[in-house]
Design a protein around this motif. Sequence first.
Motif, short mmCIF file in Angstrom:
data_model
loop_
_atom_site.label_atom_id
_atom_site.label_comp_id
_atom_site.label_asym_id
_atom_site.label_seq_id
_atom_site.Cartn_x
_atom_site.Cartn_y
_atom_site.Cartn_z
N UNK A 63 0.86 -1.36 0.10
CA UNK A 63 -0.10 -0.11 0.10
C UNK A 63 0.94 1.18 0.07
N UNK A 64 1.95 1.26 0.78
CA UNK A 64 2.76 2.38 1.10
C UNK A 64 3.60 2.56 -0.51
N UNK A 65 3.70 1.47 -1.23
CA UNK A 65 4.58 1.73 -2.62
C UNK A 65 3.53 2.07 -3.43
N UNK A 66 2.29 1.76 -3.48
CA UNK A 66 1.03 2.12 -4.33
C UNK A 66 0.98 3.81 -4.21
N UNK A 67 0.87 4.31 -2.82
CA UNK A 67 0.89 5.63 -2.68
C UNK A 67 1.90 6.34 -3.05
N UNK A 68 3.07 5.97 -2.89
CA UNK A 68 4.32 6.52 -3.64
C UNK A 68 4.22 6.84 -4.97
N UNK A 69 3.75 5.65 -5.65
CA UNK A 69 3.73 5.93 -7.08
C UNK A 69 2.36 6.72 -7.62
N UNK A 70 1.59 6.52 -7.02
CA UNK A 70 0.39 7.68 -7.38
C UNK A 70 0.87 8.94 -6.80
N UNK A 71 1.52 9.40 -5.85
CA UNK A 71 2.12 10.76 -5.80
C UNK A 71 2.99 11.22 -7.13
N UNK A 91 -2.06 0.76 -16.81
CA UNK A 91 -1.15 0.24 -15.67
C UNK A 91 -2.21 -0.11 -14.41
N UNK A 92 -3.06 0.78 -14.11
CA UNK A 92 -4.02 0.52 -13.29
C UNK A 92 -5.02 -0.63 -13.34
N UNK A 93 -5.10 -0.84 -14.66
CA UNK A 93 -6.16 -1.80 -15.24
C UNK A 93 -5.22 -3.32 -15.19
N UNK A 94 -4.13 -3.28 -15.53
CA UNK A 94 -3.14 -4.50 -15.46
C UNK A 94 -2.78 -4.71 -13.80
#
Length: 85
Positions: free
Chosen positions: A20-28, A70-73
């Motif tokens: 989750x932390x990695x996902x948030x970092x990528x989204x930012x 990329x979100x769909x994948x």
Amino acid sequence: MITRSKLVEQLRDYQIRSQHRADVTVAILWALLILLLVISSYVTLYLRHFWLSFVMVCLGILLVIRLRISKQALARKRERSWSID
């Protein structure tokens, strides 16, 4: 005494929090990159460099499309991993 099942549960919780932390970092980072392109296109329009502004807008659109793909994948990948567990 810590049992094996509790250790496994703690490890899964840690992995979920870490992901989750990695996902948030990528989204930012994606949001900052898109914001940079939007601001750059406004500045180029203000300075009347229309061709450069057009290129910036196209890059922004392509970036958003790439993000959606990329979100769909990632969603498909997670769905497969949940079905395996």
